[in-house]
Design a protein around this motif. Structure first.
Motif, PDB file in Angstrom:
ATOM      1  N   ARG A 139      68.941  50.463   7.272  1.00  0.00           N
ATOM      2  CA  ARG A 139      68.262  50.163   8.547  1.00  0.00           C
ATOM      3  C   ARG A 139      67.030  51.052   8.698  1.00  0.00           C
ATOM      4  O   ARG A 139      67.084  52.255   8.412  1.00  0.00           O
ATOM      5  CB  ARG A 139      69.193  50.451   9.728  1.00  0.00           C
ATOM      6  N   SER A 192      67.826  53.974  11.200  1.00  0.00           N
ATOM      7  CA  SER A 192      69.248  54.346  11.217  1.00  0.00           C
ATOM      8  C   SER A 192      69.410  55.813  11.614  1.00  0.00           C
ATOM      9  O   SER A 192      68.499  56.633  11.427  1.00  0.00           O
ATOM     10  CB  SER A 192      69.846  54.144   9.824  1.00  0.00           C
ATOM     11  N   SER A 193      70.584  56.127  12.162  1.00  0.00           N
ATOM     12  CA  SER A 193      70.832  57.522  12.516  1.00  0.00           C
ATOM     13  C   SER A 193      70.887  58.375  11.244  1.00  0.00           C
ATOM     14  O   SER A 193      70.451  59.533  11.245  1.00  0.00           O
ATOM     15  CB  SER A 193      72.123  57.656  13.318  1.00  0.00           C
ATOM     16  N   GLU A 211      79.517  54.764   7.868  1.00  0.00           N
ATOM     17  CA  GLU A 211      80.750  54.210   7.303  1.00  0.00           C
ATOM     18  C   GLU A 211      80.782  52.721   7.603  1.00  0.00           C
ATOM     19  O   GLU A 211      80.507  52.324   8.742  1.00  0.00           O
ATOM     20  CB  GLU A 211      81.953  54.908   7.968  1.00  0.00           C
ATOM     21  N   ALA A 218      83.394  49.514   7.381  1.00  0.00           N
ATOM     22  CA  ALA A 218      84.768  49.046   7.110  1.00  0.00           C
ATOM     23  C   ALA A 218      85.587  50.127   6.398  1.00  0.00           C
ATOM     24  O   ALA A 218      86.209  49.866   5.366  1.00  0.00           O
ATOM     25  CB  ALA A 218      84.731  47.747   6.302  1.00  0.00           C
ATOM     26  N   HIS A 219      85.540  51.324   6.956  1.00  0.00           N
ATOM     27  CA  HIS A 219      86.285  52.475   6.432  1.00  0.00           C
ATOM     28  C   HIS A 219      85.883  52.846   5.003  1.00  0.00           C
ATOM     29  O   HIS A 219      86.664  53.461   4.267  1.00  0.00           O
ATOM     30  CB  HIS A 219      87.802  52.246   6.503  1.00  0.00           C
ATOM     31  N   ARG A 222      83.413  60.296  14.103  1.00  0.00           N
ATOM     32  CA  ARG A 222      84.648  59.484  14.067  1.00  0.00           C
ATOM     33  C   ARG A 222      84.801  58.766  12.723  1.00  0.00           C
ATOM     34  O   ARG A 222      85.873  58.253  12.396  1.00  0.00           O
ATOM     35  CB  ARG A 222      84.667  58.485  15.227  1.00  0.00           C
ATOM     36  N   SER A 223      83.732  58.731  11.939  1.00  0.00           N
ATOM     37  CA  SER A 223      83.781  58.009  10.657  1.00  0.00           C
ATOM     38  C   SER A 223      84.270  58.952   9.558  1.00  0.00           C
ATOM     39  O   SER A 223      83.469  59.562   8.852  1.00  0.00           O
ATOM     40  CB  SER A 223      82.384  57.488  10.306  1.00  0.00           C
ATOM     41  N   SER A 236      74.924  59.181  15.941  1.00  0.00           N
ATOM     42  CA  SER A 236      75.002  57.724  16.106  1.00  0.00           C
ATOM     43  C   SER A 236      75.265  57.322  17.549  1.00  0.00           C
ATOM     44  O   SER A 236      76.044  57.974  18.254  1.00  0.00           O
ATOM     45  CB  SER A 236      76.131  57.159  15.236  1.00  0.00           C
TER      46      SER A 236
HETATM   47  C1  LIG Z   1      79.389  46.272   8.964  1.00  0.00           C
HETATM   48  C2  LIG Z   1      79.698  47.529   9.713  1.00  0.00           C
HETATM   49  C3  LIG Z   1      80.930  48.120   9.579  1.00  0.00           C
HETATM   50  C4  LIG Z   1      81.218  49.315  10.239  1.00  0.00           C
HETATM   51  N1  LIG Z   1      82.418  49.909  10.049  1.00  0.00           N
HETATM   52  C5  LIG Z   1      82.674  51.097  10.620  1.00  0.00           C
HETATM   53  C6  LIG Z   1      83.887  51.796  10.360  1.00  0.00           C
HETATM   54  O1  LIG Z   1      84.737  51.345   9.619  1.00  0.00           O
HETATM   55  N2  LIG Z   1      84.079  53.007  10.950  1.00  0.00           N
HETATM   56  C7  LIG Z   1      83.131  53.559  11.780  1.00  0.00           C
HETATM   57  O2  LIG Z   1      83.353  54.682  12.279  1.00  0.00           O
HETATM   58  N3  LIG Z   1      81.966  52.926  12.046  1.00  0.00           N
HETATM   59  C8  LIG Z   1      81.724  51.719  11.474  1.00  0.00           C
HETATM   60  N4  LIG Z   1      80.547  51.083  11.717  1.00  0.00           N
HETATM   61  C9  LIG Z   1      79.577  51.710  12.607  1.00  0.00           C
HETATM   62  C10 LIG Z   1      78.546  52.481  11.817  1.00  0.00           C
HETATM   63  O3  LIG Z   1      79.109  53.377  10.894  1.00  0.00           O
HETATM   64  C11 LIG Z   1      77.696  53.242  12.810  1.00  0.00           C
HETATM   65  O4  LIG Z   1      77.092  52.317  13.666  1.00  0.00           O
HETATM   66  C12 LIG Z   1      76.670  54.049  12.146  1.00  0.00           C
HETATM   67  O5  LIG Z   1      76.251  55.024  13.021  1.00  0.00           O
HETATM   68  C13 LIG Z   1      75.465  53.267  11.768  1.00  0.00           C
HETATM   69  O6  LIG Z   1      74.751  54.102  10.942  1.00  0.00           O
HETATM   70  P1  LIG Z   1      73.194  54.041  10.805  1.00  0.00           P
HETATM   71  O7  LIG Z   1      72.633  54.260  12.182  1.00  0.00           O
HETATM   72  O8  LIG Z   1      72.890  55.180   9.882  1.00  0.00           O
HETATM   73  O9  LIG Z   1      72.813  52.713  10.240  1.00  0.00           O
HETATM   74  C14 LIG Z   1      80.250  49.892  11.082  1.00  0.00           C
HETATM   75  C15 LIG Z   1      78.999  49.273  11.227  1.00  0.00           C
HETATM   76  C16 LIG Z   1      78.722  48.117  10.548  1.00  0.00           C
HETATM   77  C17 LIG Z   1      77.364  47.501  10.685  1.00  0.00           C
END
Ligand SMILES: Cc1cc2nc3c(=O)[nH]c(=O)nc-3n(C[C@H](O)[C@H](O)[C@H](O)COP(=O)(O)O)c2cc1C
Length: 184
Positions: free
Chosen positions: A11, A14-15, A79, A81-82, A114-115, A144
């Motif tokens: 992204r 992205s954060s 993260e 989907a884990h 939390r991830s 985030s």
């Molecule tokens: C497809 C998808 C799956 C995600 N699965 C998880 C997850 O399993 N656990 C979690 O904590 N966050 C999950 N998230 C949330 C992202 O980890 C979170 O929004 C993150 O801050 C986005 O990172 P970015 O800003 O660097 O793109 C998911 C987001 C997306 C788009």
């Protein structure tokens, strides 16, 4: 010290990426932090294209060269989907067979405390690749979902101080590194 930083998120804002842009702008003396922007242009990993004596795809060669020239690596990732985002895992798979990652000091930044699964999985993969995970540079920061860009992160005194600690830890780890594995 040369640091290569890699965001696991493609992204634009992205954060994970904002965290790395904040680090690059910290302006700590003697630290040059380059942001790697080639994740999306790497081909899908295929062991048939990663054989001894075979020319690697150009984007893979460029990534390996950048890592060889860096004193350390900082990875910031969301993260999904884990798990670890596919594009980041793909890049790591391209690095398994080369010497560039061996004993390389690595910091892991997690912009979402939390991830926990992706961070643990990344650490496991990087340990398997014989990298050196730097304790003080593997941290989770609450970025985030707060709408913070790099400037917003740097304006927050606590976040700024934590990032300075990360760079201090990376500097200490890089200075301890064996000259045997230093790539000139
Ligand atoms: C497809 C998808 C799956 C995600 N699965 C998880 C997850 O399993 N656990 C979690 O904590 N966050 C999950 N998230 C949330 C992202 O980890 C979170 O929004 C993150 O801050 C986005 O990172 P970015 O800003 O660097 O793109 C998911 C987001 C997306 C788009």
């Amino acid at each position: 010290m040369r640091l290569l930083t890699i965001s696991g998120s493609l992204r634009a804002h992205s954060s994970s990426g904002e965290l790395l842009r904040a680090l690059a702008r910290l302006g700590m003396p003697e630290i040059d932090a380059e942001i790697y922007d080639g994740l999306a242009s790497l081909p899908h990993f295929n062991p048939d294209l990663d054989r001894e004596g075979m020319a690697l795809p150009a984007p893979v060669q460029a990534l390996r060269q950048s890592i060889a020239e860096a004193d350390g690596l900082l990875i910031s990732s969301p993260e999904y989907a884990h798990g670890v985002p596919g594009s980041l895992k793909n890049a790591l798979d391209w690095l398994v067979s080369g010497p560039e990652m061996v004993y390389k000091p690595i910091g892991l930044l997690n912009p979402s405390p939390r991830s926990v699964h992706a961070q643990a999985s990344l650490a496991e993969t990087l340990r398997t690749m014989s990298t050196t995970l730097v304790d003080g540079a593997c941290i989770a920061l609450p970025i985030s979902g707060r709408g913070l860009d790099a400037d917003g992160i740097l304006a927050n005194e606590e976040l700024r101080a934590r990032l300075e600690q990360v760079l201090d830890a990376m500097r200490a780890a890089a200075s301890l590194r064996s000259p045997l594995v230093k790539h000139e």
